[in-house]
Design a protein around this motif. Structure first.
Motif, PDB file in Angstrom:
ATOM      1  N   LYS A 181     -64.108 -26.214 -27.385  1.00 40.94           N
ATOM      2  CA  LYS A 181     -63.421 -26.220 -27.142  1.00 40.94           C
ATOM      3  C   LYS A 181     -62.200 -25.390 -26.489  1.00 40.94           C
ATOM      4  CE  LYS A 181     -62.886 -28.618 -31.724  1.00 40.94           C
ATOM      5  NZ  LYS A 181     -62.249 -28.644 -33.089  1.00 40.94           N
ATOM      6  N   GLY A 182     -62.672 -24.659 -25.834  1.00 39.44           N
ATOM      7  CA  GLY A 182     -61.835 -23.802 -24.886  1.00 39.44           C
ATOM      8  C   GLY A 182     -60.319 -22.707 -25.478  1.00 39.44           C
ATOM      9  N   GLU A 183     -61.823 -22.514 -27.009  1.00 42.84           N
ATOM     10  CA  GLU A 183     -60.210 -21.745 -27.660  1.00 42.84           C
ATOM     11  C   GLU A 183     -61.111 -20.779 -27.553  1.00 42.84           C
ATOM     12  OE1 GLU A 183     -60.144 -23.741 -31.312  1.00 42.84           O
ATOM     13  OE2 GLU A 183     -58.180 -25.510 -31.005  1.00 42.84           O
ATOM     14  N   ALA A 184     -59.890 -19.304 -27.739  1.00 42.28           N
ATOM     15  CA  ALA A 184     -59.903 -18.310 -28.118  1.00 42.28           C
ATOM     16  C   ALA A 184     -61.213 -17.807 -29.272  1.00 42.28           C
ATOM     17  CB  ALA A 184     -58.943 -17.070 -28.093  1.00 42.28           C
ATOM     18  N   GLN A 185     -61.994 -16.931 -29.433  1.00 44.14           N
ATOM     19  CA  GLN A 185     -62.969 -17.261 -30.295  1.00 44.14           C
ATOM     20  C   GLN A 185     -63.369 -15.695 -30.932  1.00 44.14           C
ATOM     21  OE1 GLN A 185     -66.293 -19.293 -30.663  1.00 44.14           O
ATOM     22  NE2 GLN A 185     -67.231 -18.605 -28.871  1.00 44.14           N
ATOM     23  N   MET A 186     -63.709 -15.235 -31.914  1.00 45.88           N
ATOM     24  CA  MET A 186     -64.767 -13.960 -31.711  1.00 45.88           C
ATOM     25  C   MET A 186     -66.294 -14.280 -32.328  1.00 45.88           C
ATOM     26  SD  MET A 186     -63.560 -10.711 -34.679  1.00 45.88           S
ATOM     27  CE  MET A 186     -64.808  -9.317 -34.344  1.00 45.88           C
ATOM     28  N   VAL A 187     -66.724 -13.213 -31.255  1.00 42.89           N
ATOM     29  CA  VAL A 187     -68.402 -14.071 -31.768  1.00 42.89           C
ATOM     30  C   VAL A 187     -68.616 -13.479 -32.370  1.00 42.89           C
ATOM     31  CG1 VAL A 187     -70.332 -13.560 -29.815  1.00 42.89           C
ATOM     32  CG2 VAL A 187     -68.653 -13.694 -29.076  1.00 42.89           C
ATOM     33  N   ASP A 188     -69.904 -14.370 -33.143  1.00 39.18           N
ATOM     34  CA  ASP A 188     -70.686 -13.848 -34.249  1.00 39.18           C
ATOM     35  C   ASP A 188     -71.940 -13.657 -34.145  1.00 39.18           C
ATOM     36  OD1 ASP A 188     -72.039 -14.195 -36.654  1.00 39.18           O
ATOM     37  OD2 ASP A 188     -72.292 -16.835 -36.447  1.00 39.18           O
TER      38      ASP A 188
ATOM     39  N   LYS B  17     -75.014  -4.260 -34.266  1.00 36.64           N
ATOM     40  CA  LYS B  17     -75.785  -5.394 -33.514  1.00 36.64           C
ATOM     41  C   LYS B  17     -74.782  -5.986 -31.978  1.00 36.64           C
ATOM     42  CE  LYS B  17     -77.136  -7.892 -37.912  1.00 36.64           C
ATOM     43  NZ  LYS B  17     -77.180  -8.878 -38.787  1.00 36.64           N
ATOM     44  N   THR B  18     -73.679  -5.356 -31.781  1.00 34.95           N
ATOM     45  CA  THR B  18     -72.847  -5.634 -30.391  1.00 34.95           C
ATOM     46  C   THR B  18     -72.555  -3.930 -29.541  1.00 34.95           C
ATOM     47  OG1 THR B  18     -71.100  -6.429 -30.032  1.00 34.95           O
ATOM     48  CG2 THR B  18     -70.882  -5.145 -31.133  1.00 34.95           C
ATOM     49  N   GLY B  19     -72.755  -4.509 -28.821  1.00 38.14           N
ATOM     50  CA  GLY B  19     -72.447  -2.767 -27.842  1.00 38.14           C
ATOM     51  C   GLY B  19     -71.251  -2.502 -27.342  1.00 38.14           C
ATOM     52  N   VAL B  20     -70.763  -1.539 -27.056  1.00 38.43           N
ATOM     53  CA  VAL B  20     -70.162  -0.071 -27.359  1.00 38.43           C
ATOM     54  C   VAL B  20     -69.588  -0.033 -25.714  1.00 38.43           C
ATOM     55  CG1 VAL B  20     -70.699   0.705 -29.301  1.00 38.43           C
ATOM     56  CG2 VAL B  20     -71.421   1.870 -27.362  1.00 38.43           C
ATOM     57  N   GLU B  21     -69.720  -1.077 -24.656  1.00 39.83           N
ATOM     58  CA  GLU B  21     -68.788  -1.103 -23.539  1.00 39.83           C
ATOM     59  C   GLU B  21     -67.405  -0.649 -23.453  1.00 39.83           C
ATOM     60  OE1 GLU B  21     -72.187  -3.662 -23.040  1.00 39.83           O
ATOM     61  OE2 GLU B  21     -70.623  -2.785 -24.470  1.00 39.83           O
ATOM     62  N   MET B  22     -66.525  -1.164 -24.364  1.00 42.49           N
ATOM     63  CA  MET B  22     -64.915  -1.287 -24.593  1.00 42.49           C
ATOM     64  C   MET B  22     -64.313  -0.559 -25.288  1.00 42.49           C
ATOM     65  SD  MET B  22     -64.287  -4.002 -23.373  1.00 42.49           S
ATOM     66  CE  MET B  22     -62.266  -3.502 -23.488  1.00 42.49           C
ATOM     67  N   GLU B  23     -65.711   0.187 -25.912  1.00 46.19           N
ATOM     68  CA  GLU B  23     -64.979   1.696 -26.867  1.00 46.19           C
ATOM     69  C   GLU B  23     -65.343   2.432 -25.828  1.00 46.19           C
ATOM     70  OE1 GLU B  23     -65.856  -0.774 -30.064  1.00 46.19           O
ATOM     71  OE2 GLU B  23     -66.887  -0.901 -28.186  1.00 46.19           O
ATOM     72  N   ALA B  24     -66.094   2.610 -24.596  1.00 43.03           N
ATOM     73  CA  ALA B  24     -66.182   3.502 -23.875  1.00 43.03           C
ATOM     74  C   ALA B  24     -64.685   3.628 -23.099  1.00 43.03           C
ATOM     75  CB  ALA B  24     -67.372   3.812 -23.190  1.00 43.03           C
ATOM     76  N   MET B  25     -64.788   2.829 -22.048  1.00 44.71           N
ATOM     77  CA  MET B  25     -63.722   2.157 -21.335  1.00 44.71           C
ATOM     78  C   MET B  25     -62.337   2.560 -22.465  1.00 44.71           C
ATOM     79  SD  MET B  25     -65.005  -0.702 -19.249  1.00 44.71           S
ATOM     80  CE  MET B  25     -65.517  -2.053 -20.127  1.00 44.71           C
ATOM     81  N   THR B  26     -62.454   1.907 -23.193  1.00 41.58           N
ATOM     82  CA  THR B  26     -60.803   2.193 -24.294  1.00 41.58           C
ATOM     83  C   THR B  26     -60.911   3.905 -24.116  1.00 41.58           C
ATOM     84  OG1 THR B  26     -61.244   0.349 -25.423  1.00 41.58           O
ATOM     85  CG2 THR B  26     -60.032   1.995 -25.851  1.00 41.58           C
ATOM     86  N   ALA B  27     -61.548   4.505 -24.040  1.00 46.42           N
ATOM     87  CA  ALA B  27     -61.654   6.203 -24.335  1.00 46.42           C
ATOM     88  C   ALA B  27     -61.216   6.219 -23.431  1.00 46.42           C
ATOM     89  CB  ALA B  27     -63.286   6.921 -25.251  1.00 46.42           C
ATOM     90  N   VAL B  28     -61.834   5.828 -22.331  1.00 50.48           N
ATOM     91  CA  VAL B  28     -61.347   7.268 -20.976  1.00 50.48           C
ATOM     92  C   VAL B  28     -60.067   6.446 -20.475  1.00 50.48           C
ATOM     93  CG1 VAL B  28     -63.574   7.781 -19.886  1.00 50.48           C
ATOM     94  CG2 VAL B  28     -62.793   4.990 -19.155  1.00 50.48           C
TER      95      VAL B  28
END
Length: 231
Positions: free
Chosen positions: A81-88, A179-190
């Motif tokens: 529907k074009g709405e933001a969602q948290m991925v299952d 079950k999910t990646g850590v790209e955001m954690e690494a980029m948030t760290a720097v």
């Protein structure tokens, strides 16, 4: 063709425009079209209405059907529907996931000299920024709304001075088995480490820049391994 018809009609004497039969008008148009073909090299339709193939349709231009987008290219945080969602991610496989990110903090010579000599009034810039980066990685899901709250098994943040560019180069690494990646954690760290460098040094200069925040490498998950091409 309408242009040719109008020109042909205007070239006829007024009396003929009013009284001539459609056959006479069409004959005159045909003669004019032959002259126009000789000049422009293109012959328009010879009938008053033209062929059915040349007539525009009321359906508008024909559009090719849009090809189905590959699931790997879709924005997974957008619902149907074009709405933001948290991925299952419940259906995903558990695997070891590692991500490395980097950024630069451009200080300028004046501030660089203060940091390298550990003479910044607030204290040891690099040590404080290192701890801030580690803490930032652990709080990523609180800062970025649609990130999952995951259990990190390892976080590394390294800062090194670059005398050539008068900057601090920051590299961060995050790891998890889940079950999910850590790209955001690494980029948030720097990013948080870079912001901390700015905060520690802003009294000496407001011209400090945080640049080139980016992912360098990741492993694990369905998409497998990925590395940024070296320039």
């Amino acid at each position: 063709m309408a242009m040719f018809i109008r020109r042909a009609a205007l070239m006829l004497p007024k009396s003929r425009r009013l009284c001539s039969s459609s056959h006479d008008i069409e004959s005159s148009i045909n003669e004019l079209n032959k002259e126009m073909e000789f000049v422009f090299g293109e012959a328009p339709p010879t009938s008053l209405t033209g062929s059915s193939e040349s007539q525009p349709t009321s359906q508008g231009p024909e559009f090719k059907p849009v090809e189905k987008i590959d699931n790997e290219s879709k924005l997974t945080h957008i619902s149907s529907k074009g709405e933001a969602q948290m991925v299952d991610v419940s259906h995903k496989d558990i695997s070891k996931r590692v991500a490395i990110a980097s950024c630069k903090v451009i200080l300028g010579k004046k501030v660089y000299d203060l940091v390298s000599a550990n003479q910044v009034a607030k204290g040891d810039v690099l040590s404080v920024a290192k701890l801030a980066g580690i803490s930032g990685a652990k709080h990523t899901s609180n800062l970025v709304p649609l990130c999952h709250n995951i259990n990190l098994t390892h976080v590394r943040v390294d800062l090194r001075l670059n005398a050539r560019d008068y900057c601090v180069e920051i590299e961060g690494e995050a790891a998890s088995t889940g079950k999910t990646g850590v790209e955001m954690e690494a980029m948030t760290a720097v990013t948080v480490a870079g912001l901390t460098v700015y905060d520690m040094c802003k009294a000496a200069s407001k011209d400090i820049q945080i640049t080139d925040v980016r992912l360098e490498h990741k492993t694990g998950g369905k998409s497998g391994n990925w590395s940024r091409e070296k320039q």
